[in-house]
Design a protein around this motif. Structure first.
Motif, PDB file in Angstrom:
ATOM      1  N   GLN A 105       0.846  -1.189   0.000  1.00 26.52           N
ATOM      2  CA  GLN A 105       0.000   0.000   0.000  1.00 26.52           C
ATOM      3  C   GLN A 105       0.883   1.240   0.000  1.00 26.52           C
ATOM      4  O   GLN A 105       1.599   1.492   0.969  1.00 26.52           O
ATOM      5  CB  GLN A 105      -0.914   0.001   1.228  1.00 26.52           C
ATOM      6  CG  GLN A 105      -1.969  -1.070   1.208  1.00 26.52           C
ATOM      7  CD  GLN A 105      -2.961  -0.849   0.099  1.00 26.52           C
ATOM      8  OE1 GLN A 105      -3.451   0.251  -0.114  1.00 26.52           O
ATOM      9  NE2 GLN A 105      -3.251  -1.905  -0.636  1.00 26.52           N
ATOM     10  N   PRO A 106       0.838   2.039  -1.071  1.00 23.14           N
ATOM     11  CA  PRO A 106       1.735   3.194  -1.163  1.00 23.14           C
ATOM     12  C   PRO A 106       1.438   4.294  -0.150  1.00 23.14           C
ATOM     13  O   PRO A 106       2.322   5.054   0.200  1.00 23.14           O
ATOM     14  CB  PRO A 106       1.525   3.710  -2.592  1.00 23.14           C
ATOM     15  CG  PRO A 106       0.178   3.199  -2.985  1.00 23.14           C
ATOM     16  CD  PRO A 106      -0.024   1.914  -2.230  1.00 23.14           C
ATOM     17  N   ARG A 107       0.217   4.379   0.329  1.00 21.36           N
ATOM     18  CA  ARG A 107      -0.142   5.469   1.240  1.00 21.36           C
ATOM     19  C   ARG A 107      -0.267   5.032   2.694  1.00 21.36           C
ATOM     20  O   ARG A 107      -0.634   5.814   3.539  1.00 21.36           O
ATOM     21  CB  ARG A 107      -1.446   6.108   0.791  1.00 21.36           C
ATOM     22  CG  ARG A 107      -1.280   6.799  -0.530  1.00 21.36           C
ATOM     23  CD  ARG A 107      -2.442   7.675  -0.823  1.00 21.36           C
ATOM     24  NE  ARG A 107      -2.190   8.389  -2.067  1.00 21.36           N
ATOM     25  CZ  ARG A 107      -3.106   8.741  -2.912  1.00 21.36           C
ATOM     26  NH1 ARG A 107      -4.365   8.472  -2.654  1.00 21.36           N
ATOM     27  NH2 ARG A 107      -2.791   9.371  -4.006  1.00 21.36           N
TER      28      ARG A 107
END
Length: 118
Positions: A105-107
């Motif tokens: 998950q990039p965020r």
């Protein structure tokens, strides 16, 4: 308790494709030979096939193996496909995977590691 995965101290995911016809003995052999890990340790091992709509989980409970199998009726898992790679997952990443999200998950706020503070 039969299939209580919370006893696992580590979660390992076999990236890439796994032959989903394999059962307990075949998956335990993969853990030992391909992953280089001990299938009799306190860990949960996850496997996924090409269609990505089903997963198998292997867990040693001290007196025998438990094989868990889940097939999705709609959708598929966002399974990491880097061949011959083994990754460890946190319980949060495991939950993301089962909810149909990518484990990357990039965020997401990443947990702080010792030495990150100056």
């Amino acid at each position: 308790m039969l299939g209580d995965i919370t006893i696992a101290q580590e979660i390992y995911i076999a990236c890439g494709y796994t032959d989903m016809r394999k059962s307990i003995d075949g998956l335990a052999a993969l853990v030992q030979e391909s992953m280089g890990l001990n299938p009799f340790g306190p860990a949960l091992y996850l496997f996924c096939g090409k269609r990505r709509d089903r997963i198998k989980a292997l867990l040693w409970e001290g007196d025998g193996f438990v094989l868990l199998y889940k097939r999705l009726e709609n959708g598929n898992y966002k399974w990491p496909r880097t061949e011959n790679e083994v990754r460890t997952l946190s319980w949060k990443e495991f939950r993301w995977l089962l909810e149909g999200l990518s484990v990357d998950q990039p965020r997401a706020i990443k947990a702080a590691q010792p030495g990150d503070f100056c």
